[in-house]
Design an enzyme around this catalytic site. Structure first.
Site, PDB file in Angstrom:
ATOM      1  N   GLY A 178       0.842  -1.184   0.000  1.00  0.00           N
ATOM      2  CA  GLY A 178       0.000   0.000   0.000  1.00  0.00           C
ATOM      3  C   GLY A 178       0.878   1.234   0.000  1.00  0.00           C
ATOM      4  N   PRO A 179       0.340   2.372  -0.405  1.00  0.00           N
ATOM      5  CG  PRO A 179      -1.164   4.086  -0.878  1.00  0.00           C
ATOM      6  CD  PRO A 179      -1.048   2.596  -0.857  1.00  0.00           C
ATOM      7  N   GLY A 181       1.668   6.118   4.130  1.00  0.00           N
ATOM      8  CA  GLY A 181       0.651   6.884   4.829  1.00  0.00           C
ATOM      9  C   GLY A 181      -0.713   6.232   4.854  1.00  0.00           C
ATOM     10  CB  VAL A 182      -2.226   3.446   2.972  1.00  0.00           C
ATOM     11  CG1 VAL A 182      -1.499   2.144   3.308  1.00  0.00           C
ATOM     12  CG2 VAL A 182      -3.663   3.145   2.554  1.00  0.00           C
ATOM     13  CE  LYS A 184       3.192  -0.657   3.126  1.00  0.00           C
ATOM     14  NZ  LYS A 184       3.312   0.818   3.036  1.00  0.00           N
ATOM     15  NE  ARG A 211      21.210   3.645   8.090  1.00  0.00           N
ATOM     16  CZ  ARG A 211      20.098   3.757   7.392  1.00  0.00           C
ATOM     17  NH1 ARG A 211      18.921   3.520   7.988  1.00  0.00           N
ATOM     18  NH2 ARG A 211      20.130   4.088   6.117  1.00  0.00           N
ATOM     19  NE  ARG A 304       3.701   9.973   7.521  1.00  0.00           N
ATOM     20  CZ  ARG A 304       4.122   8.985   6.727  1.00  0.00           C
ATOM     21  NH1 ARG A 304       3.789   7.719   7.024  1.00  0.00           N
ATOM     22  NH2 ARG A 304       4.833   9.225   5.656  1.00  0.00           N
ATOM     23  NE  ARG A 315       7.226  10.089   2.438  1.00  0.00           N
ATOM     24  CZ  ARG A 315       7.839   8.928   2.597  1.00  0.00           C
ATOM     25  NH1 ARG A 315       7.295   7.816   2.097  1.00  0.00           N
ATOM     26  NH2 ARG A 315       8.988   8.843   3.246  1.00  0.00           N
ATOM     27  CG  ASN A 338      -6.885   2.230   7.151  1.00  0.00           C
ATOM     28  OD1 ASN A 338      -7.792   2.138   7.978  1.00  0.00           O
ATOM     29  ND2 ASN A 338      -5.636   2.540   7.489  1.00  0.00           N
ATOM     30  CG  ASP A 339     -13.462   3.578   5.119  1.00  0.00           C
ATOM     31  OD1 ASP A 339     -13.017   2.548   5.673  1.00  0.00           O
ATOM     32  OD2 ASP A 339     -14.588   3.625   4.593  1.00  0.00           O
TER      33      ASP A 339
END
Length: 424
Positions: A178-179, A181-182, A184, A211, A304, A315, A338-339
């Site tokens: 999924g993109p 910010g969706v 997931k 790291r 965010r 994005r 995801n509403d």
């Protein structure tokens, strides 16, 4: 029912053992093979270290095992030329009298002192290692399976592929895309928190340097670029990408390790990675998570507060392309909107067949197959008999049922059944 149940002994002159099930007939076949050997004849189904009349230019070692399929002999033994940690394979063509060292795909077994090899259906050879660990005893060498035929065509060379054999079956891995910010990541976190022993993440590989506080094998498998490129070419990765000059990817073995632990593996990857997994041999469930609208997605990204305006616009452009691909590519069998987070999470659990009454863990970790240190092997149909031999042994027999095996190279071959016949 035990394999030794329902045996009827006849008092006739032949001394045959009559049985009431296919499993019992296996024991009969084994006894008949032993009887033939004791009378000076060859046991019809023994397969240890077969001799196939190789020409003098074949440098067979005493620990090598050879099997014949059509006009070809497959010699298994020694070490692989390019990787001495894995068992070697050579091919002898009887028509041309030529030897080939094939490209070997998948993660293979480590060399040991002795092997048994049995020709199976679907272009497979069962390889049983003697005196080996329980999780390293049963392997399948695919020499003419659909996967091998496809790779042979792609690479334009001789190809074989290894697959480790394991008991029982497993749930399909889950690919979630999924993109940005969706939500997931939030959905996966909720799933892992509620059912921590049911799901697990595979550990990705990367060629970048660790790291601060990152541990090898925990955060990533850190590796050299040359090594990872070689393993990609050998078909050991489901998906990979180059990011700022460094390789990142998901290996088949990393997914199988999660499955072996009794957990269902979750892969959180982008659409391009999902496309690669779809084209691989991995049988997975593919889920795409969509935002209710592009406006809603933009509001979430801005809320965010972690990206610049330029990054947000990038994005959003990527998200629009991903959503289009996710809906129309034919990759994803399930699409969630995801509403509402709680409702979307419930829909996700419904897709996975779990609910509030789900068990703590519906799967069991893969058990190894403990074989006797010394044994002989016989075959009948889809059943493999492994008879314990040697002095001071119990002479028990292990029966492997291969009638329901599934999967295969370059991952695991699952579905092996096992029963033990104890000597009376």
């Amino acid at each position: 029912m035990s394999i030794m149940d329902n045996i009827l002994y006849a008092n006739g002159h032949s001394g045959l053992v009559f049985v009431q099930s296919i499993e019992l007939r296996l024991s009969c076949v084994f006894l008949e093979s032993i009887e033939k050997a004791s009378m000076g004849g060859p046991p019809a189904l023994f397969v240890d270290h077969l001799e196939n009349g190789h020409t003098n230019d074949c440098l067979l070692k005493s620990e090598d095992t050879s099997v014949q399929i059509g006009d070809r002999s497959y010699v298994i033994g020694g070490s692989h030329e390019e990787n001495p940690l894995f068992l070697g394979v050579q091919i002898h063509d009887k028509i041309t009298n030529k030897w080939y060292v094939p490209t070997v795909l998948g993660t293979g077994p480590k060399p040991c002192k002795a092997y048994s090899a049995i020709v199976l259906k679907q272009g497979r050879i069962l390889v049983i290692k003697k005196d080996s660990a329980s999780d390293d005893s049963i392997w399948f060498l695919e020499v003419d399976s659909p996967f091998v035929r496809e790779q042979r065509k792609l690479l334009g060379t001789e190809v074989v592929a290894w697959s480790k054999g394991v008991r029982g079956n497993a749930e399909k891995p889950i690919v979630i895309s999924g993109p940005s910010g969706v939500g997931k990541g939030t959905l996966i976190t909720m799933l892992m928190k509620e059912f921590p022993s049911m799901f697990g993440f595979s550990v990705s590989h990367t060629t970048r340097s660790p790291r601060c506080m990152e541990k090898n094998g925990v955060h990533y498998h850190f590796t050299d670029k040359i090594v990872m490129e070689k393993e990609i070419n050998d078909g050991k990765f489901l998906e990979f990408a180059s990011v700022h000059g460094n390789l990142y990817g998901t290996s088949i073995e990393s997914v199988e390790v999660v499955t072996d632990s009794g957990k269902r593996c979750i892969l959180d990857i982008d659409v391009q990675g999902a496309r690669s997994v779809k084209a691989s041999s991995l049988d997975a469930m593919f889920i795409f998570v969509c935002p209710p609208s592009m406006k809603e997605l933009e509001d979430r990204l801005r809320a965010r507060g972690t990206e610049t305006e330029e990054q947000i616009q990038k994005r959003l452009r990527n998200a629009e392309a991903e959503i289009k691909a996710g809906k129309s590519s034919g990759i994803f069998g399930h699409i969630l909107y995801n509403d509402n987070l709680e409702e979307c999470y419930k829909s996700l659990k419904d897709l996975l067949g779990i609910n509030d009454d789900a068990p703590v863990n519906g799967l069991e970790a893969v058990e190894g197959i403990n074989l006797p240190k010394e044994h002989t092997v016989t075959k009948m149909e889809d059943q493999i008999l492994i008879q314990e031999t040697g002095e001071a042994t119990k002479n028990n027999m292990i029966v492997l049922d291969l009638s329901s095996i599934n999967g295969g190279a370059p991952g695991r071959t699952r579905g092996i059944g096992l029963d033990t016949v104890k000597s009376s």
